[in-house]
Design a protein around this motif. Sequence first.
Motif, PDB file in Angstrom:
ATOM      1  N   GLY A 109       0.889  -1.247   0.126  1.00  0.00           N
ATOM      2  CA  GLY A 109      -0.360   0.086  -0.112  1.00  0.00           C
ATOM      3  C   GLY A 109       0.555   1.145  -0.303  1.00  0.00           C
ATOM      4  O   GLY A 109       1.417   1.230  -0.080  1.00  0.00           O
ATOM      5  N   ARG A 110       0.445   2.676   0.174  1.00  0.00           N
ATOM      6  CA  ARG A 110       0.740   3.583   0.403  1.00  0.00           C
ATOM      7  C   ARG A 110       1.830   3.869   1.256  1.00  0.00           C
ATOM      8  O   ARG A 110       2.726   4.272   1.036  1.00  0.00           O
ATOM      9  CB  ARG A 110      -0.309   4.901  -0.402  1.00  0.00           C
ATOM     10  CG  ARG A 110      -1.141   5.028  -1.205  1.00  0.00           C
ATOM     11  CD  ARG A 110      -2.283   5.922  -1.167  1.00  0.00           C
ATOM     12  NE  ARG A 110      -2.656   5.852  -1.921  1.00  0.00           N
ATOM     13  CZ  ARG A 110      -3.622   7.396  -2.322  1.00  0.00           C
ATOM     14  NH1 ARG A 110      -3.812   8.357  -1.287  1.00  0.00           N
ATOM     15  NH2 ARG A 110      -4.868   6.968  -2.825  1.00  0.00           N
ATOM     16  N   GLU A 111       0.889   3.264   2.057  1.00  0.00           N
ATOM     17  CA  GLU A 111       2.580   3.558   3.759  1.00  0.00           C
ATOM     18  C   GLU A 111       3.574   2.724   3.415  1.00  0.00           C
ATOM     19  O   GLU A 111       4.677   3.216   3.854  1.00  0.00           O
ATOM     20  CB  GLU A 111       1.693   3.316   4.865  1.00  0.00           C
ATOM     21  CG  GLU A 111       0.713   4.316   4.869  1.00  0.00           C
ATOM     22  CD  GLU A 111       0.239   4.128   6.450  1.00  0.00           C
ATOM     23  OE1 GLU A 111       0.881   3.087   6.989  1.00  0.00           O
ATOM     24  OE2 GLU A 111      -0.626   4.893   7.344  1.00  0.00           O
ATOM     25  N   GLU A 136     -15.073   5.130  -1.670  1.00  0.00           N
ATOM     26  CA  GLU A 136     -13.817   5.483  -1.491  1.00  0.00           C
ATOM     27  C   GLU A 136     -12.611   5.000  -0.765  1.00  0.00           C
ATOM     28  O   GLU A 136     -11.852   5.469  -1.236  1.00  0.00           O
ATOM     29  CB  GLU A 136     -14.522   6.165  -0.165  1.00  0.00           C
ATOM     30  CG  GLU A 136     -15.610   7.467  -0.004  1.00  0.00           C
ATOM     31  CD  GLU A 136     -17.055   7.112  -0.420  1.00  0.00           C
ATOM     32  OE1 GLU A 136     -17.142   8.025  -1.638  1.00  0.00           O
ATOM     33  OE2 GLU A 136     -17.107   5.626  -0.559  1.00  0.00           O
ATOM     34  N   ARG A 137     -13.017   4.230  -0.116  1.00  0.00           N
ATOM     35  CA  ARG A 137     -11.891   2.719  -0.663  1.00  0.00           C
ATOM     36  C   ARG A 137     -11.106   1.902  -1.305  1.00  0.00           C
ATOM     37  O   ARG A 137      -9.968   2.138  -1.042  1.00  0.00           O
ATOM     38  CB  ARG A 137     -12.039   1.309   0.213  1.00  0.00           C
ATOM     39  CG  ARG A 137     -12.679   1.581   1.379  1.00  0.00           C
ATOM     40  CD  ARG A 137     -12.212   1.313   2.399  1.00  0.00           C
ATOM     41  NE  ARG A 137     -11.407   0.119   2.801  1.00  0.00           N
ATOM     42  CZ  ARG A 137      -9.983  -0.424   2.325  1.00  0.00           C
ATOM     43  NH1 ARG A 137      -9.578   0.956   2.616  1.00  0.00           N
ATOM     44  NH2 ARG A 137      -9.302  -1.456   2.062  1.00  0.00           N
ATOM     45  N   GLU A 154     -10.405   5.180  -3.923  1.00  0.00           N
ATOM     46  CA  GLU A 154      -9.037   5.332  -3.833  1.00  0.00           C
ATOM     47  C   GLU A 154      -8.119   5.302  -3.593  1.00  0.00           C
ATOM     48  O   GLU A 154      -6.762   5.631  -3.605  1.00  0.00           O
ATOM     49  CB  GLU A 154      -9.802   7.579  -3.442  1.00  0.00           C
ATOM     50  CG  GLU A 154      -9.409   8.221  -3.459  1.00  0.00           C
ATOM     51  CD  GLU A 154      -8.196   8.350  -5.541  1.00  0.00           C
ATOM     52  OE1 GLU A 154      -7.533   8.991  -5.767  1.00  0.00           O
ATOM     53  OE2 GLU A 154      -9.758   9.161  -5.982  1.00  0.00           O
ATOM     54  N   GLU A 155      -8.190   4.505  -2.064  1.00  0.00           N
ATOM     55  CA  GLU A 155      -6.834   4.835  -1.284  1.00  0.00           C
ATOM     56  C   GLU A 155      -6.104   3.066  -1.839  1.00  0.00           C
ATOM     57  O   GLU A 155      -5.512   3.427  -0.917  1.00  0.00           O
ATOM     58  CB  GLU A 155      -7.783   4.636   0.174  1.00  0.00           C
ATOM     59  CG  GLU A 155      -8.425   5.346   0.877  1.00  0.00           C
ATOM     60  CD  GLU A 155      -9.617   5.080   1.862  1.00  0.00           C
ATOM     61  OE1 GLU A 155      -9.254   4.016   2.260  1.00  0.00           O
ATOM     62  OE2 GLU A 155      -9.992   5.698   2.851  1.00  0.00           O
ATOM     63  N   GLN A 156      -6.837   3.018  -2.616  1.00  0.00           N
ATOM     64  CA  GLN A 156      -6.072   1.568  -3.067  1.00  0.00           C
ATOM     65  C   GLN A 156      -4.845   1.383  -4.724  1.00  0.00           C
ATOM     66  O   GLN A 156      -4.425   0.820  -4.930  1.00  0.00           O
ATOM     67  CB  GLN A 156      -6.871   0.485  -3.480  1.00  0.00           C
ATOM     68  CG  GLN A 156      -8.172   0.227  -2.489  1.00  0.00           C
ATOM     69  CD  GLN A 156      -7.103  -0.577  -1.101  1.00  0.00           C
ATOM     70  OE1 GLN A 156      -5.390  -1.427  -1.130  1.00  0.00           O
ATOM     71  NE2 GLN A 156      -7.154  -0.347   0.240  1.00  0.00           N
ATOM     72  N   ASP A 215       0.762  11.681  -4.105  1.00  0.00           N
ATOM     73  CA  ASP A 215       1.169  13.320  -3.393  1.00  0.00           C
ATOM     74  C   ASP A 215       1.120  13.952  -4.408  1.00  0.00           C
ATOM     75  O   ASP A 215       2.006  14.652  -3.574  1.00  0.00           O
ATOM     76  CB  ASP A 215       1.954  12.348  -1.832  1.00  0.00           C
ATOM     77  CG  ASP A 215       3.131  11.507  -2.213  1.00  0.00           C
ATOM     78  OD1 ASP A 215       2.925  10.710  -2.987  1.00  0.00           O
ATOM     79  OD2 ASP A 215       3.971  12.111  -2.412  1.00  0.00           O
ATOM     80  N   GLU A 250      -0.084  16.331  -5.832  1.00  0.00           N
ATOM     81  CA  GLU A 250      -1.604  16.608  -5.078  1.00  0.00           C
ATOM     82  C   GLU A 250      -2.155  18.243  -5.965  1.00  0.00           C
ATOM     83  O   GLU A 250      -3.323  18.561  -5.865  1.00  0.00           O
ATOM     84  CB  GLU A 250      -1.386  16.644  -3.409  1.00  0.00           C
ATOM     85  CG  GLU A 250      -1.603  15.202  -3.244  1.00  0.00           C
ATOM     86  CD  GLU A 250      -1.599  15.033  -1.182  1.00  0.00           C
ATOM     87  OE1 GLU A 250      -0.814  16.855  -0.884  1.00  0.00           O
ATOM     88  OE2 GLU A 250      -1.753  14.462  -0.825  1.00  0.00           O
ATOM     89  N   ALA A 260     -11.719   6.476  -8.967  1.00  0.00           N
ATOM     90  CA  ALA A 260     -12.611   5.888  -7.867  1.00  0.00           C
ATOM     91  C   ALA A 260     -14.114   5.140  -8.207  1.00  0.00           C
ATOM     92  O   ALA A 260     -13.865   4.793  -7.687  1.00  0.00           O
ATOM     93  CB  ALA A 260     -12.216   6.849  -7.072  1.00  0.00           C
TER      94      ALA A 260
END
Length: 646
Positions: free
Chosen positions: A38-40, A151-152, A154-156, A200, A203, A237
């Motif tokens: 994932g992103r982190e 929403e989820r 987008e996070e993926q 990021d 953005e 998304a």
Amino acid sequence: MRWVTYDAGRGVRTGLLVDDRIHAVAEGVSLVDLVAHGREGLEQAGREATERPAEVVALEEVRLLPPIPRPPSVRDALCFLDHMRNCQQVMGGGRTLSEAWYEIPAFYFAAPSSLVGPYDDVPLAPGSAWFDVELEIAAVIGAGGRDLTPERAEEQIVGYTIYGDWSARDLQVHEGALRIGQGKGKDAATTLGPWLVTPDELEPFERDGRLDLAVEFAVNGRTIGVGSTGAMDWTFAEVVSYVSRGVELRPGDVIGSGTVPTCTLIEHFSLMNPGDFPGWLRPGDVVTLAVEGLGRTRQTVVAAPDPAPLPPRPNPDRRARAPRVNPATSRFPYERGLHRVGQDVWAWLEPDGGYGWSNAGLVRGDGASLLVDTLFDLPMTERMLTAMAEVTVGAPIRDAVLTHANGDHTHGNQLLDPDVRIIAAAGTARDMHHEMPPDSMVISQVMDLGPVLTPYMRERFAPFRFAGIQLRLPDETFEDRLTVDVGGREVHVINLGPAHTSADSVVHVPDAGVLFAGDLLFIGGTPVVWAGPIANWIAACDAMIALDAPTVVPGHGPVTDPDGIRAVRDYLAHVVEQADAAYAQGLSAAEAAARIDLGEYATWLDAERVVVNVHQRYRELDPTLPQPNQMELMAAMAQWDADRGR
């Protein structure tokens, strides 16, 4: 962060790009391995690569591969509805989309095995004459998931990259009739790169849930289209959420955005004005896709091998047609090949003399030869030139005369040696600048043109191959007459047009008594008056008869003599007589063509061409009448033919 997959000559590696230098992660770790966290997790991997790189190499010293070289899956969405409107309009369907486009974020599967890097050469799709590319961007999935909300979803998304969707439009159109989705029209190649950019970093470009990135598509330095990814109707998304319904998305899955409007060649194509089109991609073309914040790709199109032919299956529902047989008698065997028709003069014949089946000629002198016309496609012309090579030993072709501009007499020009001088009337050269591009002829082979015109065009043009033709224009032009010395022999080239086209030349070889008439003569087939006036064609027939050549090679049909010229002249006079009578009765051109009595000429091949000839005569009688375009005339001929059950 900007992540790359690269090869510095020691195997494929993954690294973080920092100031034009790549900080590699441990050998054997792929970008798919990293995005799975994932992103982190990807951010942590970037810090470690910066602080403790396994190696550091300069960007200029490596070959960049697709950031995700072998993703688990590749899907391409269609998020820009203006692109769909533009394409539908090009295909003649108007701009109104069906309701489903507004209800479903559509996508299809692409081939993961066909990915290419941002600077790799791209082979043409085998067998395609309409090769194209679409500028898109792609989202790459991180940890993945199933049944995701927008929403989820987008996070993926762990990053974005440029997505070049290479498309074989002719194959795509042909396969479209099957209505089962994309096939060979879409799996030749897909470009990803040059790097994967994390969200990021992008953005500053976010607008209303979309990335607003300026884009530019160019070919050989010429800008074809510009736009912005902010014009998406469906967001990433939403697309990822839809794709994940009942399906597990996996790390490294790639999802394209669809085409930014105007950033593909197909949107600039016109069925009515194909001459204005910038042209499909050919070997040697350099394509650049530039996206703000994501970088630029630069790739060269290269040739591909011809596909292995697959014979079509018999269609039990197709109406059987009587075999086409040219009814004219011939002074020489009317068979495909090279025939000696005079002293060191040959004719190349292509039965049956219908559309595309044209003749050519060869005149040999002392140490030099002259060619009269080339043929409709490259394989045909290559076969002819190979046969001619056997009789031009010691007398190579030095000059080539084009009798007129139509593709069945010019498309093979590129196969001539570069030092061959191509000669044509000035009007022919002008016509060639505006003639339908060779690859546009593929329309006749793949497009659905309706229940009448489609089979008509297929039957006449299916045998020919229009891929790879690059029209070579004349090197020297003349106005009325030109004498060419062919190894000590005088050969006279005479422009007798306008008639069939705006310039129609004949090639007279006086010492052999041979006349090459070009398309001023169709023997056993029906002449077609694309330009006119008809009176000028009749005068051209009289001028050819006056040359008193006992052997006459027509542009189409078997070898003839002056009586063959008289037959064509008499046909044209008959059309004028019939059309004038119909005009005097107040009939329209269409009514006149439908009622015309062809008499003895009814057995000539392609009798439906009388439709074009009557329209031409009507415009001569009333110049204010509108002139139908070529596609409209083809449709009218097809209908005339169908009405008579031919």
